[in-house]
Write a protein that holds these residues in place. Structure first.
Motif, mmCIF file in Angstrom:
data_model
loop_
_atom_site.group_PDB
_atom_site.id
_atom_site.type_symbol
_atom_site.label_atom_id
_atom_site.label_comp_id
_atom_site.label_asym_id
_atom_site.label_seq_id
_atom_site.Cartn_x
_atom_site.Cartn_y
_atom_site.Cartn_z
ATOM 1 N N GLY A 89 0.775 -1.234 0.000
ATOM 2 C CA GLY A 89 0.000 0.000 0.000
ATOM 3 C C GLY A 89 0.805 1.282 0.000
ATOM 4 O O GLY A 89 0.640 2.123 -0.895
ATOM 5 N N PRO A 90 1.704 1.513 0.962
ATOM 6 C CA PRO A 90 2.398 2.805 1.041
ATOM 7 C C PRO A 90 3.229 3.141 -0.195
ATOM 8 O O PRO A 90 3.124 4.245 -0.734
ATOM 9 N N LEU A 91 4.053 2.224 -0.660
ATOM 10 C CA LEU A 91 4.925 2.534 -1.787
ATOM 11 C C LEU A 91 4.155 2.599 -3.097
ATOM 12 O O LEU A 91 4.450 3.433 -3.964
ATOM 13 N N LEU A 92 3.153 1.746 -3.254
ATOM 14 C CA LEU A 92 2.347 1.806 -4.468
ATOM 15 C C LEU A 92 1.549 3.111 -4.514
ATOM 16 O O LEU A 92 1.479 3.776 -5.553
ATOM 17 N N GLY A 93 0.968 3.490 -3.381
ATOM 18 C CA GLY A 93 0.245 4.754 -3.329
ATOM 19 C C GLY A 93 1.149 5.947 -3.539
ATOM 20 O O GLY A 93 0.793 6.909 -4.225
ATOM 21 N N ALA A 94 2.371 5.900 -2.964
ATOM 22 C CA ALA A 94 3.320 6.998 -3.143
ATOM 23 C C ALA A 94 3.725 7.124 -4.605
ATOM 24 O O ALA A 94 3.893 8.232 -5.130
ATOM 25 N N SER A 95 3.879 5.998 -5.285
ATOM 26 C CA SER A 95 4.251 6.042 -6.697
ATOM 27 C C SER A 95 3.138 6.648 -7.540
ATOM 28 O O SER A 95 3.379 7.514 -8.387
ATOM 29 N N LEU A 96 1.914 6.214 -7.305
ATOM 30 C CA LEU A 96 0.794 6.728 -8.090
ATOM 31 C C LEU A 96 0.486 8.179 -7.766
ATOM 32 O O LEU A 96 -0.139 8.879 -8.575
ATOM 33 N N ALA A 97 0.938 8.657 -6.602
ATOM 34 C CA ALA A 97 0.725 10.067 -6.252
ATOM 35 C C ALA A 97 1.518 11.002 -7.155
ATOM 36 O O ALA A 97 1.270 12.214 -7.168
ATOM 37 N N GLN A 98 2.476 10.471 -7.940
ATOM 38 C CA GLN A 98 3.237 11.295 -8.877
ATOM 39 C C GLN A 98 2.461 11.578 -10.161
ATOM 40 O O GLN A 98 2.864 12.437 -10.964
ATOM 41 N N LEU A 99 1.332 10.897 -10.351
ATOM 42 C CA LEU A 99 0.608 10.999 -11.611
ATOM 43 C C LEU A 99 0.153 12.416 -11.963
ATOM 44 O O LEU A 99 0.244 12.825 -13.132
ATOM 45 N N PRO A 100 -0.384 13.204 -11.019
ATOM 46 C CA PRO A 100 -0.838 14.548 -11.410
ATOM 47 C C PRO A 100 0.252 15.388 -12.059
ATOM 48 O O PRO A 100 -0.001 16.103 -13.031
ATOM 49 N N ALA A 101 1.491 15.303 -11.560
ATOM 50 C CA ALA A 101 2.585 16.065 -12.167
ATOM 51 C C ALA A 101 2.942 15.502 -13.541
ATOM 52 O O ALA A 101 3.211 16.255 -14.485
ATOM 53 N N VAL A 102 2.942 14.160 -13.665
ATOM 54 C CA VAL A 102 3.226 13.537 -14.961
ATOM 55 C C VAL A 102 2.178 13.957 -15.981
ATOM 56 O O VAL A 102 2.496 14.341 -17.123
ATOM 57 N N TRP A 103 0.918 13.909 -15.577
ATOM 58 C CA TRP A 103 -0.167 14.279 -16.495
ATOM 59 C C TRP A 103 -0.137 15.761 -16.843
ATOM 60 O O TRP A 103 -0.556 16.149 -17.930
ATOM 61 N N THR A 104 0.340 16.596 -15.938
ATOM 62 C CA THR A 104 0.450 18.023 -16.245
ATOM 63 C C THR A 104 1.438 18.255 -17.382
ATOM 64 O O THR A 104 1.172 19.025 -18.318
#
Length: 522
Positions: free
Chosen positions: A418-433
């Motif tokens: 959970g923690p590391l997978l969630g932390a990784s996916l939390a980068q998505l908004p910047a990638v999508w920007t």
């Protein structure tokens, strides 16, 4: 006709086309190394502190795999250890991009056939591409010498030649790949795979041998960079090995180029099926991008597996050095050192995912400029539907890459998923920007679509070396990654990610609106 006729004209044309990207690559590569003495000197300001760092890093197999052994505890030696391998990787990437762009891409678009109809010798295009790559790597090498001359000119010159020479090794590998394959994408993929294999061999060899004498490192061009040992003995003879590889690979590329027609290749593409099996434009776009997605996905998973095992050694990297802890805090948050190190790795994967996303978006731009989009759009197929087929791999594919990196980190570090997978996916908004910015440039100002790479490169530089240089907060905030929570371990504030997600949607919508209103290829 002389086989090299027209080389000068084609070289000037290549340098003119790369007048923005080539100096940027040289500046990033050389600037990365030149920043080393200042940042490391501020962190380890006494000989005893530097000697302690060198001893602890040499004893840590995980850190040796990442950076290589430490051969000297001077500021110059530590700079060569900390930044030498990564500068060589950047030089290699620059070399492969420049060579493929001015060889196989020119043939793929038909421009090379038009140029070759003039007074252009058979070897001129390949020579011009290699000279353009040499110019980029020479610029980076000069910046390395200028930045490290104060630490000792001999060591600075040794490191500069090693970095620039490694860039030319992979530039000539790209020249060979461009003769073997029919597509620029596959040529880049093969060269990138060779670069990845070289890094893996060097990492495996250095992890198993603290003295750096493993046979595996001698099989890797990146290992040769380490074996030059700048500031730690300056092994000039190893540079002859690099030079020999460049010369032999150049001769092989020339030999292959002389035995094929323009546009042809030695590895012919497989013929397609007799009847179509693609259900629409989206399926076609996915098929075109599946190879890149598979390659990036494999790299992210393996990267997570390798770097996650280094998390426990993060405390050894900084020891009791408060300044080093401050840098990790700026990069990864104020939590414990292990969590801060993991957050730094997660952020790095997020930065790399943006490069994939931008490339996937600009693949649609390439389909347009090459003329392959026009036959599709001549059928009952709307532009938005066609574009959506290429944007889906960009946006959903970047999410898959980050999930794979989180999975790799989880498996190697041993933490709950959970923690590391969630932390990784939390980068998505910047990638999508950044992907949305690429869509906007492609849709509204297609001539400036390449500037999306500049935006991604700027964010990469700010996220990688910005905290080490202690840049002002206003400068760091230019990157969307500065507005993400520092996970795992940090406070989970979702205001920034929500704003970035909305911004990404607005940029994408504006780009698609521009695509609908303009003519194709304009």
């Amino acid at each position: 006709m002389n086989a090299f006729a027209g080389t000068g004209v084609l070289t000037r044309l290549a340098l003119r086309r790369d007048r923005l990207t080539a100096p940027l690559w040289a500046l990033v590569t050389g600037g990365l190394v030149a920043s080393g003495p200042g940042s490391l000197g501020g962190l380890y300001d006494t000989p005893a502190a530097r000697a302690e760092l060198a001893a602890s890093m040499t004893a840590n197999s995980s850190m040796r795999a990442f950076y290589g052994p430490v051969y000297a505890d001077s500021l110059g030696g530590l700079t060569a250890w900390r930044f030498g391998t990564f500068a060589a990787v950047l030089a290699a990437v620059a070399g492969l991009i420049v060579v493929v762009r001015h060889t196989r891409e020119e043939e793929e678009t038909g421009r090379q056939e038009l140029l070759s109809a003039g007074a252009v010798g058979r070897r001129a295009p390949l020579t011009a591409a290699l000279l353009a790559a040499l110019a980029v790597n020479t610029g980076a090498a000069l910046l390395v010498v200028a930045g490290l001359a104060g630490q000792g000119l001999a060591g600075a010159l040794a490191l500069a030649l090693a970095v620039g020479g490694t860039g030319m090794v992979f530039a000539t590998v790209a020249a060979i790949a461009a003769q073997l394959t029919e597509s620029a994408r596959l040529a880049k993929g093969l060269t990138a795979a060779a670069l990845g294999l070289a890094f893996a061999l060097r990492a495996a060899g250095d992890a198993g041998d603290a003295g750096g004498n493993s046979p595996l490192t001698w099989l890797s061009p990146l290992g040769w960079t380490v074996h030059v040992r700048p500031y730690g003995g300056d092994r000039w003879a190893v540079l002859l090995l690099i030079a020999a590889a460049v010369v032999l690979q150049t001769l092989l590329a020339y030999g292959l180029a002389a035995r094929r027609d323009v546009g042809a290749s030695f590895l012919a593409a497989r013929p397609g099926p007799a009847t179509g099996r693609l259900s629409g434009a989206g399926a076609l776009a996915l098929r075109l991008q599946r190879g890149a997605l598979a390659g990036w996905g494999t790299g992210f998973l393996l990267g997570g597996l390798v770097f996650g095992g280094m998390a426990e050694g993060a405390a050894d990297l900084v020891g009791d050095n408060e300044k080093a802890r401050e840098i990790f805090a700026r990069m990864g948050g104020q939590q414990g050192m292990t969590d801060a190190f993991l957050a730094t790795l997660v952020s790095l994967f997020g930065l790399l995912a943006a490069l994939y996303a931008v490339g996937a978006v600009l693949r649609a731009h390439g389909e347009e400029t090459s003329g392959r989009a026009e036959p599709l759009l001549a059928a009952p197929l709307g532009r938005l539907r066609w574009a959506a087929g290429h944007l889906l791999p960009a946006f959903a594919g970047s999410a898959l890459l980050l999930a794979l990196s989180g999975l790799g980190l989880t498996l190697s570090y041993g933490r709950d998923a959970g923690p590391l997978l969630g932390a990784s996916l939390a980068q998505l908004p910047a990638v999508w920007t950044l992907a949305g910015a690429a869509v906007l440039l492609w849709g509204a100002v297609p001539r400036a679509a390449g500037a999306a790479w500049g935006a991604a490169g700027l964010c990469l530089a700010l996220g990688w070396i910005g905290p080490a240089l202690d840049l002002p907060r206003a400068v760091l905030d230019l990157s969307p990654y500065a507005h993400l929570p520092k996970l795992p371990g940090g406070p989970a504030s979702w205001t920034g990610p929500l704003v970035l997600t909305v911004l990404a949607a607005v940029l994408t919508a504006a780009g698609l609106a521009g695509l609908r209103r303009r003519d194709l290829r304009f």
